[in-house]
Design a protein around this motif. Sequence first.
Motif, PDB file in Angstrom:
ATOM      1  N   PRO A   1      29.851  27.924  65.548  1.00  0.00           N
ATOM      2  CA  PRO A   1      30.323  29.216  65.514  1.00  0.00           C
ATOM      3  C   PRO A   1      29.029  30.246  65.728  1.00  0.00           C
ATOM      4  CG  PRO A   1      30.958  27.835  63.646  1.00  0.00           C
ATOM      5  CD  PRO A   1      30.077  27.043  64.466  1.00  0.00           C
ATOM      6  N   GLY A   2      29.261  31.244  66.327  1.00  0.00           N
ATOM      7  CA  GLY A   2      28.019  32.150  66.914  1.00  0.00           C
ATOM      8  C   GLY A   2      27.495  31.752  68.161  1.00  0.00           C
ATOM      9  N   SER A   3      28.063  30.728  68.904  1.00  0.00           N
ATOM     10  CA  SER A   3      27.639  30.443  70.358  1.00  0.00           C
ATOM     11  C   SER A   3      28.846  30.702  71.170  1.00  0.00           C
ATOM     12  CB  SER A   3      27.249  28.960  70.357  1.00  0.00           C
ATOM     13  OG  SER A   3      26.941  28.642  71.606  1.00  0.00           O
ATOM     14  N   VAL A   4      28.703  31.938  72.103  1.00  0.00           N
ATOM     15  CA  VAL A   4      29.913  31.931  72.881  1.00  0.00           C
ATOM     16  C   VAL A   4      29.606  31.899  74.043  1.00  0.00           C
ATOM     17  CG1 VAL A   4      30.937  33.400  70.890  1.00  0.00           C
ATOM     18  CG2 VAL A   4      29.434  34.606  72.666  1.00  0.00           C
ATOM     19  N   SER A   5      30.505  32.349  75.049  1.00  0.00           N
ATOM     20  CA  SER A   5      30.487  32.443  76.424  1.00  0.00           C
ATOM     21  C   SER A   5      30.263  34.073  76.998  1.00  0.00           C
ATOM     22  CB  SER A   5      31.323  31.579  77.387  1.00  0.00           C
ATOM     23  OG  SER A   5      32.510  32.297  77.275  1.00  0.00           O
ATOM     24  N   ALA A   6      29.459  34.207  78.163  1.00  0.00           N
ATOM     25  CA  ALA A   6      29.399  35.704  78.336  1.00  0.00           C
ATOM     26  C   ALA A   6      30.885  35.758  79.213  1.00  0.00           C
ATOM     27  CB  ALA A   6      28.394  35.452  79.355  1.00  0.00           C
ATOM     28  N   THR A   7      31.305  35.043  79.671  1.00  0.00           N
ATOM     29  CA  THR A   7      32.836  35.210  80.030  1.00  0.00           C
ATOM     30  C   THR A   7      33.758  35.722  79.008  1.00  0.00           C
ATOM     31  OG1 THR A   7      32.536  33.496  81.910  1.00  0.00           O
ATOM     32  CG2 THR A   7      34.851  34.284  81.509  1.00  0.00           C
ATOM     33  N   GLY A   8      33.649  34.887  77.902  1.00  0.00           N
ATOM     34  CA  GLY A   8      34.312  35.303  76.752  1.00  0.00           C
ATOM     35  C   GLY A   8      34.119  36.798  76.247  1.00  0.00           C
ATOM     36  N   LEU A   9      32.837  36.953  76.118  1.00  0.00           N
ATOM     37  CA  LEU A   9      32.347  38.121  75.724  1.00  0.00           C
ATOM     38  C   LEU A   9      32.858  39.441  76.285  1.00  0.00           C
ATOM     39  CD1 LEU A   9      30.666  39.624  73.328  1.00  0.00           C
ATOM     40  CD2 LEU A   9      28.793  39.343  74.587  1.00  0.00           C
TER      41      LEU A   9
END
Length: 570
Positions: free
Chosen positions: A249-257
Amino acid sequence: MTYAITQTCCNDATCVAVCPVNCIHPTPEERAFGSTEMLHIDPRSCIDCGACADACPVDAIFPVDRLKPAHREYAALNAAYYEEEAAATEREEAAAAPAAVTGDGAEAQAEAAERTGPLFRAWDAPGFARSLPSDFAPLRVAVVGTGPAGMYAAEDLLLHTDAQVTLVDRLPVAGGLIRYGVAPDHPATKKVGEAFARFHHHPRVRMQLGLEVGKELSAAELAAHHDAVIYAVGAATDRRLGIPGEELPGSVSATGLVAWYNAHPDHAPDAVSLDAERVVVVGNGNVALDVARILVSDPDTLAATDIAGHALDALRGRRVREVVLLGRRGPEDAAYTRTELLALGHLDGVDLVVDDHDPRIGAAIDAAGPLDKAGMLGGVTRTAVDWSRPPEPGRRIVFRFHSAPLAVTGEQAVTGVQVTGGTEIPAQLVVRSIGHRGVAVPGLPFDETTGTVPHEGGRVRGRSNEYVVGWIKRGPSGGIGANRSCAAETVTTLLADAVAGELPTPSGSAKEFARLARRRNRRLVDARGLAAIERAERESGQRDGRVRTKFATVPELVAAARRSRLRLPG
């Protein structure tokens, strides 16, 4: 006076087509087209006619003497492009040192010189052999995807043939990358969507928005009701880092952001938390810079854009003070464009810092020319950042080059990133921005290695009436304008197949397809409903003092579209 092309250049070459003196380069017929960061106007040849500025779909072209302070660097960038080209030509000529040319060779050389003279426009020469519409009966073509790739294909068909076009999108609203991928603080770039929108109400266009091919309707069923189908579904997912801790949790993709702050219905309002003092963005392409810029921008400035309401609220309550851009290689090899780097320098209240942890970084910056990517960091503060300390007061973006991520650390949530050299950068949010990847369309062949649909000139390999365009065709490279020539190639292949009689006759009519689509999904949106969504979002935005307030869920979009049926004509 001359004109200059600025940051929002979309590279679709509309300006090239209208320039009477061939002063805009590279043209679609030149080798550098498609790989250059932007197009450039030669200040020595420009005759100040303004045709390019009038034609530009993204308002990127301005008279040099009217450039805003934030855009004045682009006059130098345009001039430098031609100085670099001239120097490169001189080096090539000196290396070749050709002997005098006579006979047929001299005639060919003279003809080439004439063609590259000031009155020859390379865009006039067709890039592909093109059949005439009269060579075949009017076609029914379905275009799956309403982003730039799909709309360039639809535009080509509508302007140059008598085709009837069915626009299909899995979401109940059109726009694709324009609506959900372009940063909200780049409103000029979004204006290309207005050029595409004029085709939504074309008499030979039917819209079926909210219909997902492969789920509610099979690819075979779609193909059976049309002479041809063009898939323009993009690259919907992201590439993975392949390191430990990536799923924390806290690791996300730029696509999603990016989708989150653009109000994409696939991403819930609470999908991203900005309760982090330091954010590490892995990657240094344009999307990485977009993410960094949005995370540290003044929310009051963003309030004037179409950023998602939930993202604006999160930014108002954010703890983010520092964004670290992590690059595997040096500043000379950064993937971002010079135009996006320049934009960071105009952020009010935001400092730029280069982490001077490696002697190669300073050496590359000092050795570079002032308009090289590395050289443009010459005026940026360089210091060895002490990562054991919390972020400095204020807001800043830190460039850290020569640092590959080895692991995302933390047990229950992200606490940092381990990078090469034995350093751990404490952070509470990690964004991976290392590229997009295509997703297989059920019923079509798919290359898992490249993340694309195998094709030959745009025709899906092994298929008689199915085609691809855009990122699902060529991979996730090239901006909005690159889709124009990509679409031209695919449409040319389609028309050649039509002339050759290789397209199978549809087994279902247009009316039968419309009835089938409605049976599969009774919440479909047509052109009238799309106009109602547009009207409702703008009216809502005006009440809040914004350009528009986007609906962020499918039910909201469908409800806004259905309100069009309740309005009496006149």
